[in-house]
Design a protein around this motif. Sequence first.
Motif, mmCIF file in Angstrom:
data_model
loop_
_atom_site.group_PDB
_atom_site.id
_atom_site.type_symbol
_atom_site.label_atom_id
_atom_site.label_comp_id
_atom_site.label_asym_id
_atom_site.label_seq_id
_atom_site.Cartn_x
_atom_site.Cartn_y
_atom_site.Cartn_z
ATOM 1 N N HIS A 15 -5.613 1.049 -6.688
ATOM 2 C CA HIS A 15 -4.419 1.210 -5.869
ATOM 3 C C HIS A 15 -3.663 -0.097 -5.676
ATOM 4 C CE1 HIS A 15 -7.517 0.033 -3.035
ATOM 5 N NE2 HIS A 15 -6.562 -0.340 -2.204
ATOM 6 N N CYS A 16 -2.445 0.055 -5.265
ATOM 7 C CA CYS A 16 -1.470 -1.017 -5.121
ATOM 8 C C CYS A 16 -1.885 -2.091 -4.110
ATOM 9 C CB CYS A 16 -0.149 -0.366 -4.705
ATOM 10 S SG CYS A 16 1.228 -1.446 -4.367
ATOM 11 N N CYS A 29 -1.183 -0.233 0.631
ATOM 12 C CA CYS A 29 -0.612 0.927 -0.061
ATOM 13 C C CYS A 29 -1.670 1.584 -0.928
ATOM 14 C CB CYS A 29 0.574 0.502 -0.916
ATOM 15 S SG CYS A 29 1.276 1.866 -1.880
ATOM 16 N N GLY A 31 -0.987 3.847 -3.236
ATOM 17 C CA GLY A 31 -0.391 4.325 -4.483
ATOM 18 C C GLY A 31 -1.130 3.796 -5.699
ATOM 19 N N ILE A 32 -1.322 4.673 -6.676
ATOM 20 C CA ILE A 32 -2.016 4.265 -7.899
ATOM 21 C C ILE A 32 -1.181 3.238 -8.655
ATOM 22 C CG2 ILE A 32 -1.087 6.145 -9.331
ATOM 23 C CD1 ILE A 32 -3.956 6.230 -10.639
ATOM 24 N N GLN A 33 -1.846 2.263 -9.211
ATOM 25 C CA GLN A 33 -1.157 1.234 -9.984
ATOM 26 C C GLN A 33 -0.546 1.852 -11.241
ATOM 27 O OE1 GLN A 33 -4.155 -1.717 -10.822
ATOM 28 N NE2 GLN A 33 -4.321 -2.329 -8.680
ATOM 29 N N CYS A 40 2.084 0.076 -7.437
ATOM 30 C CA CYS A 40 2.471 1.472 -7.665
ATOM 31 C C CYS A 40 3.971 1.513 -7.981
ATOM 32 C CB CYS A 40 2.163 2.314 -6.421
ATOM 33 S SG CYS A 40 3.212 1.944 -4.994
ATOM 34 N N HIS A 64 1.065 9.619 -9.992
ATOM 35 C CA HIS A 64 1.590 8.856 -8.861
ATOM 36 C C HIS A 64 0.832 9.218 -7.586
ATOM 37 C CE1 HIS A 64 4.544 6.958 -11.276
ATOM 38 N NE2 HIS A 64 4.951 8.117 -11.732
ATOM 39 N N THR A 67 1.249 7.464 -3.907
ATOM 40 C CA THR A 67 2.493 6.695 -3.910
ATOM 41 C C THR A 67 3.445 7.170 -2.809
ATOM 42 O OG1 THR A 67 2.282 6.345 -6.291
ATOM 43 C CG2 THR A 67 4.474 6.023 -5.357
#
Length: 112
Positions: A15-16, A29, A31-33, A40, A64, A67
């Motif tokens: 993740h981000c 965050c 969100g997936i890189q 993300c 995503h 995200t």
Amino acid sequence: MSTPTSPTAAPSWPHCAHGADPVTDPVGCRGIQVTGHTACLAHLDDADRTTYLAGLAPGSDIDHRGTPFTEDLLNELLVALADPTTQHPHLGDAWFNSARFSGTAGTVNRSV
């Protein structure tokens, strides 16, 4: 009595971590890189986001998870996936588990 899942638990994907703080939010965050990046889609810089979106085509698979999407970011993604013959987004396999959406969902703004 079961213990609820901690809001500070990290997701299972890379993740981000944007905005992580060791005291208030050690995960940041979720969100997936984006492949090849450490952020993300929401936290990529403008040039990297533009390059990523330009590399998409109708029917592309997207991931995503986690995200955070604003209305504008979602529009940008859907425009990048739009089929030129129908002007409608065409997604392949799409993962949005735990993604967060803000703003209004509606007609995609084609001028993005």
